[in-house]
Design a protein around this motif. Structure first.
Motif, PDB file in Angstrom:
ATOM      1  N   LYS A  63      -2.399   1.491  12.381  1.00  0.00           N
ATOM      2  CA  LYS A  63      -2.196   0.517  13.346  1.00  0.00           C
ATOM      3  C   LYS A  63      -1.108  -0.612  13.150  1.00  0.00           C
ATOM      4  O   LYS A  63      -0.334  -0.952  14.307  1.00  0.00           O
ATOM      5  N   ALA A  64      -0.820  -0.777  12.295  1.00  0.00           N
ATOM      6  CA  ALA A  64       0.371  -1.782  12.016  1.00  0.00           C
ATOM      7  C   ALA A  64       1.634  -1.034  11.934  1.00  0.00           C
ATOM      8  O   ALA A  64       2.358  -1.506  12.673  1.00  0.00           O
ATOM      9  N   SER A  65       1.739  -0.082  11.412  1.00  0.00           N
ATOM     10  CA  SER A  65       2.889   0.704  11.649  1.00  0.00           C
ATOM     11  C   SER A  65       3.272   1.410  13.184  1.00  0.00           C
ATOM     12  O   SER A  65       4.265   1.263  13.625  1.00  0.00           O
ATOM     13  N   MET A  97       0.813  -1.228   0.067  1.00  0.00           N
ATOM     14  CA  MET A  97       0.005  -0.042  -0.111  1.00  0.00           C
ATOM     15  C   MET A  97       0.798   1.205   0.049  1.00  0.00           C
ATOM     16  O   MET A  97       1.928   1.276   0.772  1.00  0.00           O
ATOM     17  N   LYS A  98       0.618   2.283  -0.789  1.00  0.00           N
ATOM     18  CA  LYS A  98       1.080   3.399  -0.888  1.00  0.00           C
ATOM     19  C   LYS A  98       0.542   4.718  -0.409  1.00  0.00           C
ATOM     20  O   LYS A  98      -0.894   4.671  -0.369  1.00  0.00           O
ATOM     21  N   ASN A 131       1.277  -5.522   6.205  1.00  0.00           N
ATOM     22  CA  ASN A 131       0.124  -6.016   5.709  1.00  0.00           C
ATOM     23  C   ASN A 131      -1.186  -5.031   6.191  1.00  0.00           C
ATOM     24  O   ASN A 131      -1.397  -4.781   7.140  1.00  0.00           O
ATOM     25  N   ALA A 132      -1.838  -4.247   5.051  1.00  0.00           N
ATOM     26  CA  ALA A 132      -2.833  -3.325   5.408  1.00  0.00           C
ATOM     27  C   ALA A 132      -3.608  -3.148   4.139  1.00  0.00           C
ATOM     28  O   ALA A 132      -2.702  -2.894   3.060  1.00  0.00           O
ATOM     29  N   GLU A 133      -4.947  -3.190   4.332  1.00  0.00           N
ATOM     30  CA  GLU A 133      -5.727  -2.721   3.234  1.00  0.00           C
ATOM     31  C   GLU A 133      -6.347  -1.347   3.383  1.00  0.00           C
ATOM     32  O   GLU A 133      -6.594  -0.938   2.237  1.00  0.00           O
ATOM     33  N   THR A 134      -6.237  -0.945   4.235  1.00  0.00           N
ATOM     34  CA  THR A 134      -6.850   0.751   4.422  1.00  0.00           C
ATOM     35  C   THR A 134      -5.599   1.278   5.124  1.00  0.00           C
ATOM     36  O   THR A 134      -4.920   0.888   6.042  1.00  0.00           O
ATOM     37  N   ASN A 162       5.959   7.625  12.787  1.00  0.00           N
ATOM     38  CA  ASN A 162       5.731   9.006  12.370  1.00  0.00           C
ATOM     39  C   ASN A 162       5.372   9.499  11.212  1.00  0.00           C
ATOM     40  O   ASN A 162       4.384  10.381  10.990  1.00  0.00           O
ATOM     41  N   ASN A 163       5.904   9.197  10.140  1.00  0.00           N
ATOM     42  CA  ASN A 163       5.415   9.538   8.894  1.00  0.00           C
ATOM     43  C   ASN A 163       3.974   9.026   8.419  1.00  0.00           C
ATOM     44  O   ASN A 163       3.152   9.737   7.945  1.00  0.00           O
ATOM     45  N   ILE A 164       3.706   7.727   8.504  1.00  0.00           N
ATOM     46  CA  ILE A 164       2.268   7.160   8.512  1.00  0.00           C
ATOM     47  C   ILE A 164       1.182   7.895   9.238  1.00  0.00           C
ATOM     48  O   ILE A 164       0.259   8.272   8.631  1.00  0.00           O
ATOM     49  N   GLY A 165       1.604   8.137  10.341  1.00  0.00           N
ATOM     50  CA  GLY A 165       0.700   8.652  11.544  1.00  0.00           C
ATOM     51  C   GLY A 165       0.403  10.231  11.000  1.00  0.00           C
ATOM     52  O   GLY A 165      -0.918  10.707  10.913  1.00  0.00           O
TER      53      GLY A 165
END
Ligand code: MN
Length: 197
Positions: A58-60, A1-2, A49-52, A69-72
């Motif tokens: 949550k995974a990161s 996922m991007k 692994n993440a679909e959304t 930090n960057n995904i949040g």
């Protein structure tokens, strides 16, 4: 996922004078974009692994560090843009208004708690309205943290990092938070989130 930088749902100058086009140029075009770019670099080797986006946050969070930090920050900023509207501000209506009255006493108390939460966040962070086990609450989070990883449902958020308000309000964070509630907050977005909670 991007990760993908979302388009704003309004023109860059549509929130003036409460939030300037210059602030949005930097905040959306530079700050948020940098989190997207860096997050995608780190995701390449992360094997999550993440679909959304919510699952990805949550995974990161279990990995922590720069990846989280960057995904949040991407999640928080995307949520913040949705929390703003050129037709925003004022009081909500319908079930959300009743719920705010029930859980905060009245709308003025909610406003006081929200502003106090944002002012009370020491350093960089966020102030949120969340649903937590069926009850509405004000929650503040530091840096890139968000209520999703605490099992709460975010309804709306205001960014209280200095980059969110310094060009327009300098050090006057309380004035920025009041302008957010009086002129910018997108109650339709919060009501839709409550309906899903
Ligand atoms: Mn920000």
């Amino acid at each position: 996922m991007k990760l993908e930088l979302p388009e704003l749902a309004f023109a860059k100058d549509a929130l003036q004078p409460h939030m300037s086009a210059t602030t949005l140029d930097f905040h959306h075009g530079k700050h948020h974009n940098a989190y997207v770019t860096k997050g995608n670099e780190l995701l390449d080797s992360a094997n999550l692994n993440a679909e959304t986006l919510e699952e990805l946050v949550k995974a990161s969070a279990k990995v922590g560090g720069a990846l989280f930090n960057n995904i949040g920050q991407h999640y928080n900023h995307s949520f913040f843009w949705n929390s703003l509207s050129p037709q925003g501000g004022g009081a909500p209506t319908g079930p959300l208004a009743s719920k705010i009255d029930a859980d905060f006493g009245n709308f003025d108390n909610f406003k006081k708690e929200f502003v106090a939460g944002g002012v009370g966040q020491f350093g960089s962070g966020w102030v949120w309205l969340v649903a937590d086990a069926g009850k509405l609450k004000i929650v503040k989070t530091a840096n890139a943290e968000c209520p999703l990883t605490m099992g709460m449902v975010p309804l709306l958020v205001c960014d209280v990092w200095e980059h969110a308000y310094y060009l327009d309000y300098q050090n006057r964070r309380p004035d920025f938070l009041s302008a957010f509630l009086d002129h910018l907050v997108n109650w339709d977005f919060a009501a839709a989130n409550l309906a899903k909670a």
